[in-house]
Write a protein that holds these residues in place. Structure first.
Motif, PDB file in Angstrom:
ATOM      1  N   GLY A  69       0.786  -1.224   0.000  1.00 59.39           N
ATOM      2  CA  GLY A  69       0.000   0.000   0.000  1.00 59.39           C
ATOM      3  C   GLY A  69       0.820   1.276   0.000  1.00 59.39           C
ATOM      4  O   GLY A  69       0.265   2.369  -0.097  1.00 59.39           O
ATOM      5  N   ASN A  70       2.123   1.167   0.086  1.00 60.81           N
ATOM      6  CA  ASN A  70       2.971   2.353   0.011  1.00 60.81           C
ATOM      7  C   ASN A  70       3.296   2.658  -1.440  1.00 60.81           C
ATOM      8  O   ASN A  70       3.279   1.773  -2.290  1.00 60.81           O
ATOM      9  CB  ASN A  70       4.266   2.126   0.799  1.00 60.81           C
ATOM     10  N   ASP A  71       3.621   3.903  -1.697  1.00 62.89           N
ATOM     11  CA  ASP A  71       4.014   4.300  -3.039  1.00 62.89           C
ATOM     12  C   ASP A  71       5.507   4.101  -3.260  1.00 62.89           C
ATOM     13  O   ASP A  71       5.953   3.892  -4.379  1.00 62.89           O
ATOM     14  CB  ASP A  71       3.654   5.766  -3.293  1.00 62.89           C
ATOM     15  N   VAL A  72       6.270   4.189  -2.186  1.00 61.13           N
ATOM     16  CA  VAL A  72       7.713   3.968  -2.252  1.00 61.13           C
ATOM     17  C   VAL A  72       8.204   3.580  -0.866  1.00 61.13           C
ATOM     18  O   VAL A  72       7.656   4.013   0.151  1.00 61.13           O
ATOM     19  CB  VAL A  72       8.472   5.214  -2.791  1.00 61.13           C
ATOM     20  N   VAL A  73       9.222   2.730  -0.851  1.00 58.60           N
ATOM     21  CA  VAL A  73       9.875   2.328   0.387  1.00 58.60           C
ATOM     22  C   VAL A  73      11.300   2.849   0.339  1.00 58.60           C
ATOM     23  O   VAL A  73      12.023   2.601  -0.623  1.00 58.60           O
ATOM     24  CB  VAL A  73       9.882   0.792   0.553  1.00 58.60           C
ATOM     25  N   LEU A  74      11.668   3.595   1.370  1.00 57.79           N
ATOM     26  CA  LEU A  74      13.040   4.072   1.510  1.00 57.79           C
ATOM     27  C   LEU A  74      13.718   3.237   2.574  1.00 57.79           C
ATOM     28  O   LEU A  74      13.136   2.971   3.630  1.00 57.79           O
ATOM     29  CB  LEU A  74      13.059   5.542   1.931  1.00 57.79           C
ATOM     30  N   GLY A  75      14.950   2.840   2.319  1.00 51.97           N
ATOM     31  CA  GLY A  75      15.713   2.081   3.297  1.00 51.97           C
ATOM     32  C   GLY A  75      16.962   2.847   3.670  1.00 51.97           C
ATOM     33  O   GLY A  75      17.624   3.417   2.809  1.00 51.97           O
ATOM     34  N   ALA A  76      17.267   2.895   4.967  1.00 52.59           N
ATOM     35  CA  ALA A  76      18.488   3.553   5.454  1.00 52.59           C
ATOM     36  C   ALA A  76      19.130   2.653   6.495  1.00 52.59           C
ATOM     37  O   ALA A  76      18.489   1.770   7.055  1.00 52.59           O
ATOM     38  CB  ALA A  76      18.157   4.920   6.043  1.00 52.59           C
ATOM     39  N   GLY A  77      20.391   2.891   6.765  1.00 52.58           N
ATOM     40  CA  GLY A  77      21.117   2.013   7.673  1.00 52.58           C
ATOM     41  C   GLY A  77      21.542   0.782   6.894  1.00 52.58           C
ATOM     42  O   GLY A  77      22.166   0.891   5.841  1.00 52.58           O
ATOM     43  N   VAL A  78      21.154  -0.397   7.386  1.00 51.23           N
ATOM     44  CA  VAL A  78      21.442  -1.650   6.692  1.00 51.23           C
ATOM     45  C   VAL A  78      20.130  -2.421   6.556  1.00 51.23           C
ATOM     46  O   VAL A  78      19.917  -3.441   7.206  1.00 51.23           O
ATOM     47  CB  VAL A  78      22.514  -2.483   7.447  1.00 51.23           C
ATOM     48  N   PRO A  79      19.247  -1.940   5.675  1.00 49.93           N
ATOM     49  CA  PRO A  79      17.924  -2.556   5.515  1.00 49.93           C
ATOM     50  C   PRO A  79      17.959  -3.733   4.542  1.00 49.93           C
ATOM     51  O   PRO A  79      17.348  -3.701   3.471  1.00 49.93           O
ATOM     52  CB  PRO A  79      17.089  -1.403   4.955  1.00 49.93           C
ATOM     53  N   VAL A  80      18.650  -4.787   4.906  1.00 50.04           N
ATOM     54  CA  VAL A  80      18.906  -5.885   3.975  1.00 50.04           C
ATOM     55  C   VAL A  80      17.618  -6.524   3.453  1.00 50.04           C
ATOM     56  O   VAL A  80      17.530  -6.894   2.288  1.00 50.04           O
ATOM     57  CB  VAL A  80      19.828  -6.941   4.617  1.00 50.04           C
ATOM     58  N   ALA A  81      16.576  -6.606   4.282  1.00 51.19           N
ATOM     59  CA  ALA A  81      15.327  -7.241   3.866  1.00 51.19           C
ATOM     60  C   ALA A  81      14.444  -6.317   3.028  1.00 51.19           C
ATOM     61  O   ALA A  81      13.610  -6.783   2.250  1.00 51.19           O
ATOM     62  CB  ALA A  81      14.547  -7.715   5.095  1.00 51.19           C
ATOM     63  N   ALA A  82      14.594  -5.010   3.178  1.00 53.55           N
ATOM     64  CA  ALA A  82      13.667  -4.048   2.572  1.00 53.55           C
ATOM     65  C   ALA A  82      13.510  -4.175   1.056  1.00 53.55           C
ATOM     66  O   ALA A  82      12.374  -4.166   0.562  1.00 53.55           O
ATOM     67  CB  ALA A  82      14.056  -2.628   2.954  1.00 53.55           C
ATOM     68  N   PRO A  83      14.584  -4.282   0.273  1.00 57.14           N
ATOM     69  CA  PRO A  83      14.354  -4.345  -1.179  1.00 57.14           C
ATOM     70  C   PRO A  83      13.577  -5.585  -1.604  1.00 57.14           C
ATOM     71  O   PRO A  83      12.746  -5.516  -2.517  1.00 57.14           O
ATOM     72  CB  PRO A  83      15.758  -4.316  -1.786  1.00 57.14           C
ATOM     73  N   SER A  84      13.792  -6.709  -0.946  1.00 59.55           N
ATOM     74  CA  SER A  84      13.078  -7.930  -1.320  1.00 59.55           C
ATOM     75  C   SER A  84      11.612  -7.861  -0.906  1.00 59.55           C
ATOM     76  O   SER A  84      10.727  -8.278  -1.669  1.00 59.55           O
ATOM     77  CB  SER A  84      13.745  -9.154  -0.685  1.00 59.55           C
ATOM     78  N   VAL A  85      11.331  -7.348   0.284  1.00 59.57           N
ATOM     79  CA  VAL A  85       9.936  -7.243   0.723  1.00 59.57           C
ATOM     80  C   VAL A  85       9.194  -6.236  -0.157  1.00 59.57           C
ATOM     81  O   VAL A  85       8.057  -6.474  -0.566  1.00 59.57           O
ATOM     82  CB  VAL A  85       9.841  -6.871   2.219  1.00 59.57           C
ATOM     83  N   ALA A  86       9.832  -5.115  -0.470  1.00 55.26           N
ATOM     84  CA  ALA A  86       9.206  -4.130  -1.356  1.00 55.26           C
ATOM     85  C   ALA A  86       8.907  -4.755  -2.724  1.00 55.26           C
ATOM     86  O   ALA A  86       7.814  -4.579  -3.274  1.00 55.26           O
ATOM     87  CB  ALA A  86      10.104  -2.899  -1.509  1.00 55.26           C
ATOM     88  N   GLU A  87       9.855  -5.500  -3.258  1.00 52.50           N
ATOM     89  CA  GLU A  87       9.660  -6.152  -4.549  1.00 52.50           C
ATOM     90  C   GLU A  87       8.503  -7.146  -4.501  1.00 52.50           C
ATOM     91  O   GLU A  87       7.705  -7.229  -5.440  1.00 52.50           O
ATOM     92  CB  GLU A  87      10.942  -6.858  -4.975  1.00 52.50           C
TER      93      GLU A  87
END
Length: 176
Positions: A69-87
């Motif tokens: 439901g988000n339009d974009v996910v920004l990751g900062a620090g070491v968000p290793v899981a974020a790109p895969s979950v967003a995808e």
């Protein structure tokens, strides 16, 4: 009900919460403070690997209910899981570097090797070592998640975290 505006979600360590609030972004705490992680593990590869592996399981769990439901996910620090979950949810992902040292360069070493800042010839080698570390510590967990959700494996975890078009963000006064 029609959605109003743009929903931007920042996934970052807890110390980004106030920063996120200042910018009016939704926030999900993900990961530990990078400086704290380096201090606690003292750059011991086995301790860093164990910390990242433990952290990664928590990241996937923490992010799953918040991405859709988000339009974009920004990751900062070491968000290793974020790109895969967003995808998984079809939401664009962008990494945000709060310091230029976050981005691989032949002109500076990775942040956790700041003691080598005057040895430019080592920078490429240290960045390559950082990629190898992230692959050894996190690729199995990242690719297991991706396989469960019908996505292709990633070969380079750090490059996956940085994404295609990472952003560098500094306030006008030069502070993060």
């Amino acid at each position: 009900m029609q959605k109003q505006g743009h929903e931007v979600l920042l996934c970052a360590p807890e110390n980004f919460k106030e920063f996120s609030r200042e910018l009016g972004l939704r926030f999900v705490p993900v990961g530990k403070d990078v400086s704290d992680l380096f201090h606690r593990t003292r750059l011991n590869v086995s301790r860093m690997t164990a910390a990242l592996r433990a952290e990664l399981a928590l990241q996937f769990e923490a992010l799953m209910p918040h991405i859709e439901g988000n339009d974009v996910v920004l990751g900062a620090g070491v968000p290793v899981a974020a790109p895969s979950v967003a995808e998984k949810y079809g939401v664009p992902y962008r990494f945000v570097g709060y310091c230029p040292l976050t981005f691989p360069s032949r002109f500076h070493p990775p942040p956790h090797f700041h003691a080598f800042h005057r040895m430019g010839f080592l920078s490429r080698l240290l960045w390559k070592g950082t990629e190898v570390f992230f692959n050894c510590a996190g690729r199995e967990a990242v690719n297991a998640f991706r396989k469960r959700h019908g996505m292709k494996d990633v070969s380079n975890v750090w490059r996956h975290v940085l994404g295609e078009q990472p952003l560098s963000f500094l306030k006008r006064d030069g502070r993060k």
